[in-house]
Design a protein around this motif. Sequence first.
Motif, PDB file in Angstrom:
ATOM      1  N   ARG A  11       0.805  -1.214   0.000  1.00  0.00           N
ATOM      2  CA  ARG A  11       0.000   0.000   0.000  1.00  0.00           C
ATOM      3  C   ARG A  11       0.847   1.277   0.000  1.00  0.00           C
ATOM      4  NH1 ARG A  11      -4.054  -0.722   4.495  1.00  0.00           N
ATOM      5  NH2 ARG A  11      -4.535   1.435   3.944  1.00  0.00           N
ATOM      6  N   LEU A  31     -10.413   7.624   6.523  1.00  0.00           N
ATOM      7  CA  LEU A  31      -9.906   7.502   7.903  1.00  0.00           C
ATOM      8  C   LEU A  31      -9.016   6.270   8.088  1.00  0.00           C
ATOM      9  CD1 LEU A  31     -12.588   6.246  10.459  1.00  0.00           C
ATOM     10  CD2 LEU A  31     -12.487   5.569   8.058  1.00  0.00           C
ATOM     11  N   ALA A  33      -5.822   3.845   8.035  1.00  0.00           N
ATOM     12  CA  ALA A  33      -4.580   3.525   7.328  1.00  0.00           C
ATOM     13  C   ALA A  33      -4.363   4.312   6.026  1.00  0.00           C
ATOM     14  CB  ALA A  33      -4.515   2.024   7.075  1.00  0.00           C
ATOM     15  N   PRO A  34      -5.390   4.549   5.192  1.00  0.00           N
ATOM     16  CA  PRO A  34      -5.114   5.335   3.974  1.00  0.00           C
ATOM     17  C   PRO A  34      -4.599   6.738   4.292  1.00  0.00           C
ATOM     18  CG  PRO A  34      -7.159   4.117   3.734  1.00  0.00           C
ATOM     19  CD  PRO A  34      -6.748   3.987   5.175  1.00  0.00           C
ATOM     20  N   MET A  54     -16.389   7.918   8.726  1.00  0.00           N
ATOM     21  CA  MET A  54     -16.300   6.665   7.972  1.00  0.00           C
ATOM     22  C   MET A  54     -17.473   6.549   7.002  1.00  0.00           C
ATOM     23  SD  MET A  54     -15.519   2.865   9.348  1.00  0.00           S
ATOM     24  CE  MET A  54     -15.401   1.505   8.205  1.00  0.00           C
ATOM     25  N   ASP A  79     -11.191  -0.328   1.724  1.00  0.00           N
ATOM     26  CA  ASP A  79     -12.349  -1.125   1.297  1.00  0.00           C
ATOM     27  C   ASP A  79     -13.480  -1.056   2.326  1.00  0.00           C
ATOM     28  OD1 ASP A  79     -10.207  -2.602   2.638  1.00  0.00           O
ATOM     29  OD2 ASP A  79     -11.501  -4.358   2.527  1.00  0.00           O
ATOM     30  N   GLU A  81     -14.088   1.365   4.439  1.00  0.00           N
ATOM     31  CA  GLU A  81     -14.658   2.716   4.372  1.00  0.00           C
ATOM     32  C   GLU A  81     -15.568   2.851   3.161  1.00  0.00           C
ATOM     33  OE1 GLU A  81     -15.108   6.987   4.126  1.00  0.00           O
ATOM     34  OE2 GLU A  81     -14.400   5.668   2.545  1.00  0.00           O
ATOM     35  N   MET A  84     -18.888   1.059   3.358  1.00  0.00           N
ATOM     36  CA  MET A  84     -19.854   1.722   4.229  1.00  0.00           C
ATOM     37  C   MET A  84     -20.628   2.815   3.494  1.00  0.00           C
ATOM     38  SD  MET A  84     -18.928   2.632   8.030  1.00  0.00           S
ATOM     39  CE  MET A  84     -20.075   3.321   9.173  1.00  0.00           C
ATOM     40  N   ARG A 109      -9.774  -6.262   4.514  1.00  0.00           N
ATOM     41  CA  ARG A 109      -9.804  -6.253   5.983  1.00  0.00           C
ATOM     42  C   ARG A 109     -10.199  -4.864   6.495  1.00  0.00           C
ATOM     43  NH1 ARG A 109      -8.805 -10.661   4.598  1.00  0.00           N
ATOM     44  NH2 ARG A 109      -7.155 -12.086   5.229  1.00  0.00           N
ATOM     45  N   TYR A 110     -10.781  -4.831   7.697  1.00  0.00           N
ATOM     46  CA  TYR A 110     -10.843  -3.605   8.484  1.00  0.00           C
ATOM     47  C   TYR A 110      -9.523  -3.557   9.245  1.00  0.00           C
ATOM     48  CZ  TYR A 110     -15.897  -3.725   7.571  1.00  0.00           C
ATOM     49  OH  TYR A 110     -17.133  -3.744   6.967  1.00  0.00           O
ATOM     50  N   GLY A 111      -8.468  -3.072   8.576  1.00  0.00           N
ATOM     51  CA  GLY A 111      -7.124  -3.158   9.124  1.00  0.00           C
ATOM     52  C   GLY A 111      -6.998  -2.437  10.453  1.00  0.00           C
ATOM     53  N   GLU A 112      -7.535  -1.251  10.482  1.00  0.00           N
ATOM     54  CA  GLU A 112      -7.330  -0.356  11.616  1.00  0.00           C
ATOM     55  C   GLU A 112      -7.895  -0.920  12.922  1.00  0.00           C
ATOM     56  OE1 GLU A 112      -5.462   2.036  10.858  1.00  0.00           O
ATOM     57  OE2 GLU A 112      -5.479   3.049  12.796  1.00  0.00           O
TER      58      GLU A 112
END
Length: 200
Positions: A11, A31, A33-34, A54, A79, A81, A84, A109-112
Amino acid sequence: MSKQTGRRLHRREVVKQLLAGRGGLLVVGGLGAPTWDITDAGDHELNFPLWGAMGGAAMIGLGLALAQPKKKVLVITGDGEMLMGTGALATIAVQRPRNLSIVVLDNERYGETGMQETHTAHGVDLAGMAKAAGIAHSYSVRTGAEVLQLKQRIHAGAGTVFAQVKIDAERLPLVLPPRDGALLKNRFRAALLGPQAAHQ
Ligand SMILES: Cc1ncc(C[n+]2csc(CCOP(=O)(O)OP(=O)(O)O)c2C)c(N)n1
Ligand SMILES: [Mg+2]
């Protein structure tokens, strides 16, 4: 948890590549990681990193693109975000701003919040959804060569662009932008509209 298969793009490399030589590009970060990724590429007064909202990144980009038709606007988000706020794809397709690109960094994934799977881990095709909404330039991106093509399309400003970039689900150190929302807003407005606009 479903395993990602094959080699995946990284990324921070993707974002650095997209933002290198960015010129007057206006960049909205979804919001988490990006937003850390765009900051890792270099904190910039024409970045509008989100600390919340979000589901709203693409629509913030749409508003900006409509208000500033001579500027190019790039939304970089995740993805989770994007999932949603998928209704945004329909509105953006109808509005058709030539100067708006949306890049979804899709780690499935919801990485954060702990790497819980999103629906893209189960085959949900965001680029297909964007295309079906009417965004003709919608792509799934998996290789470095496709990232370079994407960069050219973003800078061409030849129609709304949507890209779902499949990336590795890596955990990376946080690289935080300023946390003060008023500061971020005023800094962005001053850089875009001139110093007198900062506090309006
Ligand atoms: C309305 C709302 N729901 C949930 C959260 C918690 N939250 C913050 S970031 C995030 C995950 C974002 O996932 P994604 O957009 O895929 O980014 P990634 O970290 O995977 O790159 C979640 C669930 C939030 N901030 N606001
Ligand atoms: Mg994600």
